[in-house]
Design a protein around this motif. Structure first.
Motif, PDB file in Angstrom:
ATOM      1  N   THR A  65      31.254  57.304  53.995  1.00  0.00           N
ATOM      2  CA  THR A  65      31.099  58.383  53.030  1.00  0.00           C
ATOM      3  C   THR A  65      30.057  59.377  53.539  1.00  0.00           C
ATOM      4  O   THR A  65      29.246  59.038  54.401  1.00  0.00           O
ATOM      5  N   PRO A  66      30.057  60.600  53.003  1.00  0.00           N
ATOM      6  CA  PRO A  66      30.960  61.151  51.984  1.00  0.00           C
ATOM      7  C   PRO A  66      32.345  61.447  52.556  1.00  0.00           C
ATOM      8  O   PRO A  66      32.485  61.701  53.757  1.00  0.00           O
ATOM      9  N   PRO A  67      33.374  61.428  51.704  1.00  0.00           N
ATOM     10  CA  PRO A  67      34.725  61.735  52.181  1.00  0.00           C
ATOM     11  C   PRO A  67      34.844  63.213  52.577  1.00  0.00           C
ATOM     12  O   PRO A  67      34.041  64.053  52.156  1.00  0.00           O
ATOM     13  N   ARG A  68      35.856  63.511  53.343  1.00  0.00           N
ATOM     14  CA  ARG A  68      36.024  64.869  53.865  1.00  0.00           C
ATOM     15  C   ARG A  68      36.130  65.894  52.744  1.00  0.00           C
ATOM     16  O   ARG A  68      35.545  66.976  52.820  1.00  0.00           O
ATOM     17  N   LYS A  71      32.702  66.683  51.473  1.00  0.00           N
ATOM     18  CA  LYS A  71      31.953  67.497  52.439  1.00  0.00           C
ATOM     19  C   LYS A  71      32.398  68.956  52.354  1.00  0.00           C
ATOM     20  O   LYS A  71      31.564  69.880  52.419  1.00  0.00           O
ATOM     21  N   ASP A  72      33.697  69.167  52.205  1.00  0.00           N
ATOM     22  CA  ASP A  72      34.214  70.539  52.132  1.00  0.00           C
ATOM     23  C   ASP A  72      33.701  71.250  50.878  1.00  0.00           C
ATOM     24  O   ASP A  72      33.347  72.446  50.936  1.00  0.00           O
ATOM     25  N   ALA A  76      31.295  74.515  50.969  1.00  0.00           N
ATOM     26  CA  ALA A  76      31.701  75.766  50.316  1.00  0.00           C
ATOM     27  C   ALA A  76      30.590  76.317  49.428  1.00  0.00           C
ATOM     28  O   ALA A  76      30.492  77.534  49.223  1.00  0.00           O
ATOM     29  N   SER A  77      29.744  75.422  48.906  1.00  0.00           N
ATOM     30  CA  SER A  77      28.664  75.864  48.022  1.00  0.00           C
ATOM     31  C   SER A  77      27.570  76.610  48.771  1.00  0.00           C
ATOM     32  O   SER A  77      26.746  77.297  48.152  1.00  0.00           O
ATOM     33  N   PRO A 269      23.960  72.784  46.505  1.00  0.00           N
ATOM     34  CA  PRO A 269      24.927  71.822  47.066  1.00  0.00           C
ATOM     35  C   PRO A 269      25.001  70.526  46.261  1.00  0.00           C
ATOM     36  O   PRO A 269      26.094  69.963  46.096  1.00  0.00           O
ATOM     37  N   ALA A 270      23.873  70.052  45.750  1.00  0.00           N
ATOM     38  CA  ALA A 270      23.884  68.822  44.955  1.00  0.00           C
ATOM     39  C   ALA A 270      24.615  69.038  43.636  1.00  0.00           C
ATOM     40  O   ALA A 270      25.343  68.150  43.159  1.00  0.00           O
ATOM     41  N   LEU A 271      24.450  70.199  43.035  1.00  0.00           N
ATOM     42  CA  LEU A 271      25.175  70.517  41.806  1.00  0.00           C
ATOM     43  C   LEU A 271      26.676  70.568  42.062  1.00  0.00           C
ATOM     44  O   LEU A 271      27.476  70.078  41.252  1.00  0.00           O
ATOM     45  N   ALA A 272      27.063  71.143  43.178  1.00  0.00           N
ATOM     46  CA  ALA A 272      28.485  71.185  43.536  1.00  0.00           C
ATOM     47  C   ALA A 272      29.037  69.776  43.696  1.00  0.00           C
ATOM     48  O   ALA A 272      30.157  69.477  43.266  1.00  0.00           O
ATOM     49  N   ALA A 273      28.235  68.888  44.301  1.00  0.00           N
ATOM     50  CA  ALA A 273      28.670  67.503  44.480  1.00  0.00           C
ATOM     51  C   ALA A 273      28.816  66.802  43.140  1.00  0.00           C
ATOM     52  O   ALA A 273      29.782  66.049  42.913  1.00  0.00           O
ATOM     53  N   ALA A 274      27.873  67.026  42.225  1.00  0.00           N
ATOM     54  CA  ALA A 274      27.947  66.381  40.912  1.00  0.00           C
ATOM     55  C   ALA A 274      29.209  66.794  40.174  1.00  0.00           C
ATOM     56  O   ALA A 274      29.916  65.950  39.593  1.00  0.00           O
TER      57      ALA A 274
END
Length: 382
Positions: A65-68, A71-72, A76-77, A269-274
């Protein structure tokens, strides 16, 4: 049930410098002795600076992890880095994921930040941490000037929680579920029994999304007084370096924690991941990963059973993506395993454990088979 007051506290040393008071689940240690533990030692120390060929069984982050696709989304963020972070969409996504109002959600820089916020923001006359468990809650409380008491769960009971072991007048109680490092899953009813008016009950569910079906989760409960649930997205999704987690609690508690949080604590980026990790497709992927981890854990436990005659014992039943084992001369075995290419987590930094304990992250079956060969050699060389 009473607790010994450390001599250092009686001598007037500030509380943050004193050892924690201990309230064992069965009996006070002889002479009231309070052992010292390195509360700031974590699994990453076992692999920090290690050779690239070292297989990591010390850190409980899902391999591969993280999966592709994630990551994309994070990449993008990056186009939005010029703007200050805006957590509204991520907060709404977390709230929808757990079926709670947005006012019950606080996004944090990993679950570890939440422990610091709790220690600083919430009043506590008698904070209690249930051990063995993740040591950062106690470290954060001590750093904030609290004198912490420990309830030590008993190996003879399989490290299961007995709500009666917690002092009635404890006004802040911290417990992990499933617990790191024991991998024990406490029933939701037993945890809810700890709640009462005037008490803050903190349940660390950092590994709950790795339990198939999350049967003991309290994350969506709004009827438990004083409940604070902590969740992490770093374990299942491989985001330990990004730092993203969240708190689920009464809006009044959320507001108190937010007041001591620095401005813009969670990056774009962390917000985008959440937001991405709370989407239906991501939740389905996490559920499949939890099922695979459960099967791989069962296989690891089965293979470890081959070493019963060597005195190896697996703590169970286990529910998390890791196993706790007891093994004579574990410290020396850990060193030999490292020489053979495997990093495992020492157990003697967890209150309630000692030098004969090791924690093993669950990996795929091929990795387990390689580890078993190395473990047999490490035992033979001893």
């Amino acid at each position: 049930m009473s607790a010994e007051i450390p001599a250092a506290e009686a001598a007037g040393i500030p509380a943050a410098e004193t050892p924690a008071r201990e309230t064992p689940a069965r009996e006070t240690p002889a002479g009231g002795a309070v052992p010292g533990f390195d509360l700031r030692h974590h699994g990453d120390a076992e692999v920090r600076g290690a050779d690239a060929g070292l297989t990591d069984l010390a850190v409980n982050v899902r391999a591969g992890t993280p999966p592709r696709w994630l990551k994309d989304r994070i990449a993008a963020s990056l186009d939005g880095l010029a703007a200050y972070p805006d957590g509204r969409a991520a907060r709404a996504a977390v709230a929808a994921c757990h079926g709670v109002p947005e006012g019950r959600v606080l996004l944090t820089a990993g679950a570890a930040e939440a422990f610091v916020l709790i220690a600083r923001a919430l009043p506590a006359r008698r904070p209690v941490v249930v051990h063995p468990q993740f040591t950062e809650p106690e470290a954060a409380l001590r750093d904030a000037g609290h004198t912490v008491e420990r309830v030590l769960l008993d190996e003879r009971d399989g490290f299961r929680l007995d709500p009666a072991a917690v002092p009635d007048d404890a006004d802040l109680v911290v417990v992990g579920n499933p617990t790191n490092p024991t991998s024990v899953l406490h029933p939701a009813a037993a945890l809810a029994e700890l709640a009462r008016p005037g008490r803050t009950l903190v349940v660390d569910e950092a590994f709950m999304d790795a339990v198939p079906g999350e049967p003991a989760s309290l994350a969506s409960r709004t009827d438990v007084p004083g409940l604070v649930v902590l969740r992490s997205l770093t374990k299942t999704w491989g985001l330990a370096g990004l730092r993203i987690g969240y708190v689920l609690a009464d809006p009044g508690i959320v507001a108190a924690l937010e007041r001591v949080q620095p401005l813009w604590p969670v990056s774009t980026p962390a917000l985008a991941a959440a937001e991405a990790c709370c989407a239906p497709d991501a939740l389905a992927e996490a559920a499949r990963a939890a099922e695979r981890a459960a099967a791989d854990r069962a296989y690891l436990a089965e293979r470890l059973g081959e070493f019963a005659e060597a005195g190896l014992r697996v703590c169970g039943p286990a529910a998390g993506p890791f196993l706790l084992i007891r093994l004579p001369d574990a410290a020396a075995i850990r060193t030999r395993l490292r020489e053979l290419g495997f990093a495992v987590r020492r157990g003697d930094t967890f209150p309630g454990l000692g030098p004969d304990w090791l924690r093993l992250a669950v990996r795929d079956r091929d990795t387990t088979d390689r580890f078993v060969i190395a473990l047999a050699k490490a035992l033979q060389d001893g």
